[in-house]
Design a protein around this motif. Structure first.
Motif, PDB file in Angstrom:
ATOM      1  N   CYS A 129      17.470  32.022  39.975  1.00  0.00           N
ATOM      2  CA  CYS A 129      17.858  32.195  38.569  1.00  0.00           C
ATOM      3  C   CYS A 129      16.611  32.390  37.703  1.00  0.00           C
ATOM      4  CB  CYS A 129      18.689  31.008  38.093  1.00  0.00           C
ATOM      5  SG  CYS A 129      20.365  30.979  38.754  1.00  0.00           S
ATOM      6  N   HIS A 130      15.575  31.587  37.965  1.00  0.00           N
ATOM      7  CA  HIS A 130      14.313  31.799  37.238  1.00  0.00           C
ATOM      8  C   HIS A 130      13.790  33.209  37.478  1.00  0.00           C
ATOM      9  CE1 HIS A 130      13.397  27.974  35.404  1.00  0.00           C
ATOM     10  NE2 HIS A 130      13.518  27.318  36.544  1.00  0.00           N
ATOM     11  N   LEU A 176      15.484  35.902  35.567  1.00  0.00           N
ATOM     12  CA  LEU A 176      15.201  35.850  34.123  1.00  0.00           C
ATOM     13  C   LEU A 176      13.714  35.987  33.814  1.00  0.00           C
ATOM     14  CD1 LEU A 176      17.667  32.997  33.092  1.00  0.00           C
ATOM     15  CD2 LEU A 176      17.961  35.471  32.820  1.00  0.00           C
ATOM     16  N   THR A 180      11.771  37.381  30.483  1.00  0.00           N
ATOM     17  CA  THR A 180      12.673  37.319  29.325  1.00  0.00           C
ATOM     18  C   THR A 180      12.436  35.991  28.599  1.00  0.00           C
ATOM     19  OG1 THR A 180      14.525  36.130  30.354  1.00  0.00           O
ATOM     20  CG2 THR A 180      14.418  38.528  30.724  1.00  0.00           C
ATOM     21  N   HIS A 199      14.460  33.797  28.239  1.00  0.00           N
ATOM     22  CA  HIS A 199      15.337  32.810  28.871  1.00  0.00           C
ATOM     23  C   HIS A 199      14.801  32.307  30.209  1.00  0.00           C
ATOM     24  CE1 HIS A 199      18.118  34.104  25.796  1.00  0.00           C
ATOM     25  NE2 HIS A 199      18.015  35.349  26.242  1.00  0.00           N
ATOM     26  N   PHE A 200      13.579  32.686  30.573  1.00  0.00           N
ATOM     27  CA  PHE A 200      13.003  32.371  31.887  1.00  0.00           C
ATOM     28  C   PHE A 200      13.119  30.892  32.247  1.00  0.00           C
ATOM     29  CE2 PHE A 200       8.945  31.293  34.222  1.00  0.00           C
ATOM     30  CZ  PHE A 200       9.388  31.705  35.468  1.00  0.00           C
ATOM     31  N   GLY A 253      16.868  29.281  29.882  1.00  0.00           N
ATOM     32  CA  GLY A 253      18.119  29.865  30.358  1.00  0.00           C
ATOM     33  C   GLY A 253      18.620  29.195  31.624  1.00  0.00           C
ATOM     34  N   ILE A 304      23.885  32.028  34.723  1.00  0.00           N
ATOM     35  CA  ILE A 304      22.947  32.730  33.832  1.00  0.00           C
ATOM     36  C   ILE A 304      23.433  34.137  33.521  1.00  0.00           C
ATOM     37  CG2 ILE A 304      20.940  31.394  34.601  1.00  0.00           C
ATOM     38  CD1 ILE A 304      20.227  34.007  36.275  1.00  0.00           C
ATOM     39  N   PHE A 359      22.759  36.045  30.335  1.00  0.00           N
ATOM     40  CA  PHE A 359      21.383  36.444  30.041  1.00  0.00           C
ATOM     41  C   PHE A 359      20.938  37.671  30.827  1.00  0.00           C
ATOM     42  CE2 PHE A 359      21.196  31.701  29.533  1.00  0.00           C
ATOM     43  CZ  PHE A 359      21.243  31.716  28.142  1.00  0.00           C
ATOM     44  N   LEU A 360      21.750  38.106  31.774  1.00  0.00           N
ATOM     45  CA  LEU A 360      21.343  39.224  32.643  1.00  0.00           C
ATOM     46  C   LEU A 360      21.725  40.566  32.036  1.00  0.00           C
ATOM     47  CD1 LEU A 360      22.386  37.708  36.080  1.00  0.00           C
ATOM     48  CD2 LEU A 360      20.088  37.883  35.132  1.00  0.00           C
TER      49      LEU A 360
END
Length: 133
Positions: A85-86, A89, A92, A94-95, A98, A129, A132-133
């Motif tokens: 997930c990191h 993101l 961004t 949201h790294f 998020g 997430i 945020f994508l």
């Protein structure tokens, strides 16, 4: 596990695998000095006997249990999906937030895998997430 996390986050597996360099290490390779100054989201020190990971520019380092135990695999899966997930993101705003602010906002995935003698089903949760994508 990697493929199924990506597919459930609607990401292209080939693009991710060719762009990101993923290193999987045993827990005995955990660099405790690296985590010395870091606290978990609950304020505790990182436990070197639990799976951990670091995501940077185009690289993920995962420190996982080297064990076929189902409970250890679930711990490994949780760390793997967290670091992925990191990675998704990365670059961004949201790294970090998020992922860490959404730890309790998860969805369940299930998939089958070959367990040596027969097919087995794995179930785990992924941090959501997708917005945020």
């Amino acid at each position: 596990m990697i493929e199924n996390v990506l597919l459930n986050l609607n990401k292209d597996v080939y693009d991710f695998i060719t762009f990101w360099d993923i290193h999987i290490w045993g827990l005995d390779k955990t660099n405790t000095q690296f985590f010395e100054h870091i606290n978990t989201t609950s304020g505790q020190k990182v436990n070197p006997n639990m799976p951990s990971g670091v995501t940077g520019k185009q690289r993920i380092d995962l420190y996982l249990h080297d064990d076929k135990n189902d409970f250890k695999n679930r711990e490994n899966f949780d760390r793997l999906q967290h670091e992925m997930c990191h990675a998704l993101l990365y670059g961004t705003p949201h790294f970090v937030k998020g992922v860490h602010d959404n730890v309790s906002n998860r969805f369940t995935i299930k998939f089958w895998y070959w367990g040596g003698l027969f097919w087995r089903q794995f179930q785990g949760t992924v941090i959501d997430i997708r917005k945020f994508l």
